[in-house]
Motif scaffolding. Structure first.
Motif, mmCIF file in Angstrom:
data_model
loop_
_atom_site.group_PDB
_atom_site.id
_atom_site.type_symbol
_atom_site.label_atom_id
_atom_site.label_comp_id
_atom_site.label_asym_id
_atom_site.label_seq_id
_atom_site.Cartn_x
_atom_site.Cartn_y
_atom_site.Cartn_z
ATOM 1 N N ARG A 99 -26.714 13.196 -16.172
ATOM 2 C CA ARG A 99 -27.920 13.130 -15.621
ATOM 3 C C ARG A 99 -28.603 11.540 -15.819
ATOM 4 O O ARG A 99 -29.457 11.114 -15.141
ATOM 5 C CB ARG A 99 -28.666 14.200 -16.602
ATOM 6 C CG ARG A 99 -30.369 14.099 -16.430
ATOM 7 C CD ARG A 99 -30.988 14.631 -17.417
ATOM 8 N NE ARG A 99 -32.635 14.716 -17.264
ATOM 9 C CZ ARG A 99 -33.503 15.312 -17.924
ATOM 10 N NH1 ARG A 99 -33.126 16.006 -19.195
ATOM 11 N NH2 ARG A 99 -34.918 15.384 -17.601
ATOM 12 N N GLU A 100 -28.161 10.985 -16.841
ATOM 13 C CA GLU A 100 -28.744 9.544 -17.178
ATOM 14 C C GLU A 100 -28.316 8.732 -16.033
ATOM 15 O O GLU A 100 -29.097 7.963 -15.514
ATOM 16 C CB GLU A 100 -28.072 8.779 -18.424
ATOM 17 C CG GLU A 100 -28.686 9.643 -19.717
ATOM 18 C CD GLU A 100 -28.000 9.062 -21.066
ATOM 19 O OE1 GLU A 100 -27.266 8.140 -20.900
ATOM 20 O OE2 GLU A 100 -28.490 9.563 -21.904
ATOM 21 N N LEU A 101 -26.997 8.996 -15.436
ATOM 22 C CA LEU A 101 -26.551 8.167 -14.379
ATOM 23 C C LEU A 101 -27.214 8.436 -12.905
ATOM 24 O O LEU A 101 -27.552 7.488 -12.129
ATOM 25 C CB LEU A 101 -25.184 8.415 -14.169
ATOM 26 C CG LEU A 101 -24.074 7.820 -15.208
ATOM 27 C CD1 LEU A 101 -22.762 8.171 -14.933
ATOM 28 C CD2 LEU A 101 -24.374 6.323 -15.380
ATOM 29 N N LEU A 102 -27.689 9.795 -12.885
ATOM 30 C CA LEU A 102 -28.257 10.284 -11.534
ATOM 31 C C LEU A 102 -29.737 9.440 -11.749
ATOM 32 O O LEU A 102 -30.418 9.466 -10.678
ATOM 33 C CB LEU A 102 -28.271 11.554 -11.520
ATOM 34 C CG LEU A 102 -27.010 12.473 -10.973
ATOM 35 C CD1 LEU A 102 -27.022 13.806 -11.294
ATOM 36 C CD2 LEU A 102 -26.578 12.044 -9.825
ATOM 37 N N GLU A 103 -30.339 9.537 -12.940
ATOM 38 C CA GLU A 103 -31.593 8.971 -12.970
ATOM 39 C C GLU A 103 -31.887 7.533 -12.944
ATOM 40 O O GLU A 103 -32.944 6.900 -12.726
ATOM 41 C CB GLU A 103 -32.377 9.329 -14.188
ATOM 42 C CG GLU A 103 -32.497 10.941 -14.439
ATOM 43 C CD GLU A 103 -33.187 11.397 -15.651
ATOM 44 O OE1 GLU A 103 -33.081 10.378 -16.626
ATOM 45 O OE2 GLU A 103 -33.862 12.524 -15.815
ATOM 46 N N GLY A 104 -30.652 6.855 -12.746
ATOM 47 C CA GLY A 104 -30.646 5.406 -12.762
ATOM 48 C C GLY A 104 -30.987 4.787 -13.706
ATOM 49 O O GLY A 104 -31.615 3.517 -14.072
ATOM 50 N N GLU A 105 -30.363 5.287 -15.136
ATOM 51 C CA GLU A 105 -30.621 4.449 -16.542
ATOM 52 C C GLU A 105 -30.025 3.221 -16.488
ATOM 53 O O GLU A 105 -28.904 3.102 -16.317
ATOM 54 C CB GLU A 105 -30.094 5.422 -17.616
ATOM 55 C CG GLU A 105 -30.552 4.932 -18.915
ATOM 56 C CD GLU A 105 -31.894 5.082 -19.367
ATOM 57 O OE1 GLU A 105 -32.415 4.044 -20.228
ATOM 58 O OE2 GLU A 105 -32.601 5.955 -18.695
ATOM 59 N N PRO A 106 -30.870 2.166 -16.611
ATOM 60 C CA PRO A 106 -30.209 0.604 -16.382
ATOM 61 C C PRO A 106 -29.009 0.740 -17.522
ATOM 62 O O PRO A 106 -27.897 -0.017 -17.085
ATOM 63 C CB PRO A 106 -31.325 -0.156 -16.724
ATOM 64 C CG PRO A 106 -32.717 0.703 -16.508
ATOM 65 C CD PRO A 106 -32.276 2.102 -16.945
ATOM 66 N N ALA A 107 -28.956 0.965 -18.716
ATOM 67 C CA ALA A 107 -27.968 0.700 -19.718
ATOM 68 C C ALA A 107 -26.879 1.506 -19.292
ATOM 69 O O ALA A 107 -25.916 1.037 -19.419
ATOM 70 C CB ALA A 107 -28.622 1.355 -21.069
ATOM 71 N N ALA A 108 -26.843 2.785 -18.852
ATOM 72 C CA ALA A 108 -25.613 3.639 -18.413
ATOM 73 C C ALA A 108 -25.042 2.942 -17.151
ATOM 74 O O ALA A 108 -23.986 2.747 -17.358
ATOM 75 C CB ALA A 108 -26.114 5.171 -18.252
ATOM 76 N N LEU A 109 -25.697 2.525 -16.348
ATOM 77 C CA LEU A 109 -25.034 1.868 -15.002
ATOM 78 C C LEU A 109 -24.697 0.674 -15.366
ATOM 79 O O LEU A 109 -23.607 0.401 -14.922
ATOM 80 C CB LEU A 109 -26.423 1.772 -13.733
ATOM 81 C CG LEU A 109 -26.717 3.127 -13.353
ATOM 82 C CD1 LEU A 109 -28.028 2.762 -12.450
ATOM 83 C CD2 LEU A 109 -25.689 4.094 -12.671
ATOM 84 N N SER A 110 -25.312 -0.369 -16.419
ATOM 85 C CA SER A 110 -24.852 -1.465 -16.474
ATOM 86 C C SER A 110 -23.370 -1.577 -17.355
ATOM 87 O O SER A 110 -22.341 -2.258 -17.102
ATOM 88 C CB SER A 110 -26.019 -2.223 -17.535
ATOM 89 O OG SER A 110 -26.662 -2.384 -16.720
ATOM 90 N N ALA A 111 -23.486 -0.455 -18.261
ATOM 91 C CA ALA A 111 -22.014 -0.324 -18.976
ATOM 92 C C ALA A 111 -20.929 0.215 -17.944
ATOM 93 O O ALA A 111 -19.831 -0.321 -18.277
ATOM 94 C CB ALA A 111 -22.353 0.823 -20.027
ATOM 95 N N LEU A 112 -21.262 0.977 -17.404
ATOM 96 C CA LEU A 112 -20.055 1.424 -16.217
ATOM 97 C C LEU A 112 -19.703 0.540 -15.121
ATOM 98 O O LEU A 112 -18.761 0.135 -15.104
ATOM 99 C CB LEU A 112 -20.726 2.701 -15.419
ATOM 100 C CG LEU A 112 -19.806 3.387 -14.473
ATOM 101 C CD1 LEU A 112 -18.551 3.861 -15.404
ATOM 102 C CD2 LEU A 112 -20.419 4.527 -14.070
ATOM 103 N N ARG A 113 -20.938 -0.347 -14.800
ATOM 104 C CA ARG A 113 -20.529 -1.557 -14.076
ATOM 105 C C ARG A 113 -19.682 -2.589 -14.671
ATOM 106 O O ARG A 113 -18.386 -3.146 -14.209
ATOM 107 C CB ARG A 113 -21.786 -2.067 -13.631
ATOM 108 C CG ARG A 113 -21.490 -3.290 -12.462
ATOM 109 C CD ARG A 113 -22.917 -3.973 -11.852
ATOM 110 N NE ARG A 113 -23.787 -3.036 -11.222
ATOM 111 C CZ ARG A 113 -24.973 -2.856 -12.072
ATOM 112 N NH1 ARG A 113 -25.082 -3.012 -13.113
ATOM 113 N NH2 ARG A 113 -25.644 -1.825 -11.462
ATOM 114 N N GLU A 114 -19.794 -2.807 -15.942
ATOM 115 C CA GLU A 114 -18.881 -3.876 -16.719
ATOM 116 C C GLU A 114 -17.558 -3.258 -16.919
ATOM 117 O O GLU A 114 -16.576 -4.094 -16.727
ATOM 118 C CB GLU A 114 -19.779 -4.261 -18.101
ATOM 119 C CG GLU A 114 -20.986 -4.911 -17.604
ATOM 120 C CD GLU A 114 -21.619 -5.146 -19.292
ATOM 121 O OE1 GLU A 114 -21.174 -4.768 -20.370
ATOM 122 O OE2 GLU A 114 -22.710 -5.780 -19.051
ATOM 123 N N ALA A 115 -17.414 -2.117 -17.026
ATOM 124 C CA ALA A 115 -16.081 -1.276 -17.501
ATOM 125 C C ALA A 115 -15.385 -1.286 -16.015
ATOM 126 O O ALA A 115 -14.075 -1.335 -16.224
ATOM 127 C CB ALA A 115 -16.274 0.092 -18.146
#
Length: 792
Positions: free
Chosen positions: A515-531
């Motif tokens: 749900r956090e990823l679908l809502e575009g949570e910046p922290a969650a998306l940034s962590a996934l992008r870095e990984a």
């Protein structure tokens, strides 16, 4: 499968399917060193003795029509040939008989001249009164009268039989009689006919002249000589041929040849061959004896006779033999009736509330109502089995009409019993707040959504390795019922997140993380992008999802809103978000093992979440049953409200070719989008309308069942107008006395096309406790829509 014949219920990958506590497997007696080789050990007792197992196995189960209860089935009297002759048939017998008696009386009294008879054709020329060519002097005087009397009687009898309904009457009274009564009755009729055709045939002087002599005359006329009659061989052969021609119809009618062959075969068979000649009962396992498995057959026969095997054991062992499992003899000799037991160790259900016949795979749900339109189904039992459930079933009825009690619960119980035989896997989903389906001990896996005491959890991704497949399943559950978001765009949005997340973490995210990823949570998306550094393919997928977030028409917002329904505190320990105490269960296991699974939806107050979970279970089931398997898989939805979507209807049509089926129960068709009414009724092969449905719902069934041609009779009364004065006076007097005018009836019989069941009849003429059911098997056989009494 282990060497001892037991099975281990394991899911896909390395996660074992939970095995709940159940009745322990009866221990088998270990082989003792002092036991002689080949001697079977003592069989372990079944958990519950089943009385009359041998009688149940030996019961005749004839091939009946679709939906008829076959166990103990006997064709109803109304469906068989009528016991009484129709009045028209009786009249057709009496009228030719009376005419024949009148003609015979006139003939005997000399009222009919000989010149007008058919005998003129056989005795032409100067020999009319003096004899025939074959015997010129034998018919002189009074003897000629006897000859022609016999021939005239034979011709009269033949004409009476051909013109009237006597052949039908003879077949009615003689052809339906069993042997040897049928043969004896035909013999008496043959003797009676011979006594009239051949006068004095059974006395001292045999005289076949009335039949043979006219034929002799024809032969002499054709050949022009008497030399043929000088040979006794020719005359005797001709007499024998004529006699056989007279007796042959009665021999065919009485079935003399099959009866004689049967008696001769029984006489030739010795005492030891009598049992082999007759068909062995099923309780003696004839298929094993024919294959040379005498030791296993004797052991199983002893256990059946002593009631150490129940019906589940018999069907399970028979299925193992049919499947050709290895080490069949050794496994049976070691475990007896407990061989190949279910992984749970259960060999029966703790309680049965319906009538089952596992040998045919049927469960009785009621009785077909005896009515005019139920021809062939009069008072026969109504039953369901995998052969019709494979085409899926749609049941519509209001609350209190008996859908759960008379349909879903018996089917759940029947499929659970068949699962114990290894022939079926069942998934039952209860209605929200409606109570569980069956007892807990009748299932292997119980998932109680929202109940902290639940041992099992539901894997939202169905233990899938493919991000696209997992995204399709989740998208169908979340937005399958929405018109604002297409299933394709929702699947793409989910796949753009599930793929990168799995590439990083090796698993799919929990629902709160998703749900956090679908809502575009910046922290969650940034962590996934870095990984994802270094994985350009998955990085591009994630960037595409980030660019779409928040744009008009973005499916992510709708998906996140639907996920919020499952992100409540009551569901915190479920869908992969709990501790290790909750073991996630995947429906993919039912594609590999005959499991009994029950999913209890949350209590009232979470109706929308319950519908979402129902769609999730349906989407997972329709996905996992695509894999090849030998057993039948069935999903039962006690409340399918909100579960029917465009995607589920499309996949529903493919289940019959995948050895699977779905049972959908609805309170009203209005719970399904109107655009899907036609596709839904066309996708399922079995349809059931319970008592109390509205005319709106009934109209959908009426359109689906179509029309039929029926014969109607209309009677119209027309006033008779007289032309003659006397007739008018009589009519006036009759009207004065009776008070009504003289009329005549005009009867019109015609074929009209009418609905099999109209919407009004379905809404107002189906009594409580009844339903109208139509069935279709996976082979294409049909049972028309007929009324079923669910209380009997």
């Amino acid at each position: 499968m282990d060497s001892d014949g037991t099975q281990d219920a394991r899911g896909t990958h390395a996660n074992p399917v939970p095995r709940p506590a159940g009745p322990p497997r009866p221990p088998s007696t270990p082989p003792r060193p002092d036991r002689a080789p080949g001697v079977p050990p003592a069989a372990a007792p079944a958990p519950r003795a089943s009385s009359g197992v041998a009688e149940w196995l030996d019961e005749e189960r004839p091939t009946a029509r679709t939906g008829i209860w076959r166990f103990g089935y006997r064709p109803p009297k109304a469906a068989r040939a009528t016991e009484r002759l129709a009045p028209v048939t009786v009249v057709g017998m009496l009228v030719p008989l009376v005419i024949a008696l009148v003609l015979w009386s006139l003939w005997r009294r000399g009222g009919l001249p000989y010149q007008f008879t058919l005998l003129r054709l056989f005795t032409p020329g100067d020999w009319w009164w003096g004899g025939t060519i074959a015997s010129p002097k034998s018919n002189e005087g009074a003897e000629a009268r006897v000859v022609y009397d016999g021939v005239f009687f034979a011709v009269l009898l033949y004409a009476m039989g051909r013109l009237g309904s006597w052949p039908h009457a003879v077949r009615h009274f003689v052809g339906r009689r069993p042997q040897p009564g049928r043969a004896l009755l035909a013999l008496l009729l043959a003797l009676a006919a011979l006594s009239f055709v051949f006068p004095g045939a059974f006395g001292v002087g045999w005289d076949a002249l009335p039949v043979v002599d006219p034929l002799f005359s024809l032969i002499v006329l054709i050949s022009g000589s008497y030399e043929l009659f000088a040979s006794p061989l020719f005359t005797n052969a001709l007499y024998a041929a004529i006699t056989l021609l007279v007796v042959w119809p009665f021999a065919r009618l009485g079935g003399w040849s099959p009866y004689v062959k049967e008696r001769l075969a029984a006489r030739r068979a010795g005492p030891g061959q009598a049992v082999l000649a007759a068909e062995r009962p099923r309780a003696q396992w004839p298929e094993l004896r024919d294959a040379g498995q005498y030791e296993a057959a004797e052991l199983l026969t002893a256990e059946v006779v002593s009631d150490r095997m129940n019906d589940v054991d018999c069907v399970r062992v028979r299925r193992a033999w049919t499947a050709g499992l290895p080490d069949f003899r050794d496994t049976v000799l070691r475990h007896g009736g407990a061989a190949w037991a279910h992984p749970s160790g259960a060999r029966d259900l703790p309680r049965r509330s319906a009538r089952h016949d596992l040998l045919t795979g049927q469960v009785r749900v009621g009785r077909w109502v005896a009515a005019e339109r139920t021809d062939g189904y009069h008072d026969a039992g109504a039953a369901l089995g995998p052969d019709v459930l494979g085409t899926s079933l749609l049941a519509v009825g209001p609350s209190g009409s008996g859908k759960t009690r008379t349909l879903i619960e018996p089917l759940t119980e029947a499929l659970a019993l068949q699962a114990l035989t290894g022939a079926c896997a069942v998934v039952a989903v209860s209605s929200p707040g409606g109570g569980p389906l069956g007892s807990d001990s009748a299932f292997d896996v119980i998932v109680r959504i929202g109940d902290p005491s639940s041992v099992h959890d539901l894997d939202p991704y169905a233990e899938s390795d493919d991000p696209d497949e997992a995204a399709a399943i989740l998208a169908e559950a979340l937005v399958g019922d929405l018109d604002t978001v297409s299933a394709q765009s929702a699947t793409t949005a989910l796949a753009q997140l599930l793929g990168p997340y799995r590439a990083v973490h090796g698993c799919f995210p929990t629902l709160p993380e998703l749900r956090e990823l679908l809502e575009g949570e910046p922290a969650a998306l940034s962590a996934l992008r870095e990984a994802l550094a270094g994985d350009e393919v998955m990085r591009r997928e994630l960037e595409a999802r980030v660019r779409q977030t928040g744009t008009p028409g973005d499916a992510g917002r709708a998906l996140a809103d639907r996920l919020s329904l499952l992100n409540r505190p009551v569901f915190a320990e479920f869908f992969g978000g709990g501790s290790n105490a909750h073991r996630a269960f995947s429906l993919r296991a039912v594609a590999h093992h005959p499991l009994r699974v029950r999913v209890d939806l949350p209590e009232r107050g979470h109706e929308e979440a319950a519908r979402l979970i129902t769609r999730l279970v349906l989407a997972q089931f329709q996905t996992v049953v695509r894999e090849r398997r030998d057993h039948f898989a069935c999903l039962l939805l006690d409340d399918a409200t909100g579960a029917v979507t465009e995607g589920s209807v499309r996949r529903l049509q493919r289940l019959r070719s995948q050895n699977a089926g779905v049972v959908l129960a609805l309170r009203t068709v209005g719970d399904v989008p109107e655009a899907l009414h036609g596709p839904l009724y066309g996708a399922v092969g079995c349809r059931m309308a319970f008592s109390g449905i509205t005319t709106w719902d009934g109209s959908r069934f009426a359109q689906t069942w179509g029309t039929e041609w029926v014969e109607t009779t209309e009677v119209a009364k027309h006033t008779v107008f007289a032309d003659q004065p006397m007739t008018r006076a009589i009519h006036a007097l009759r009207k004065l006395v009776t008070g009504s005018a003289v009329t005549t009836d005009a009867v019109t019989v015609r074929q009209v096309e009418r609905e099999r069941w109209s919407a009004s009849r379905l809404a107002h003429e189906v009594p409580p406790g009844h339903a109208v059911l139509s069935l279709t098997t996976v082979r294409g056989e049909h049972a028309p829509p007929l009324m079923v009494d669910l209380r009997s």
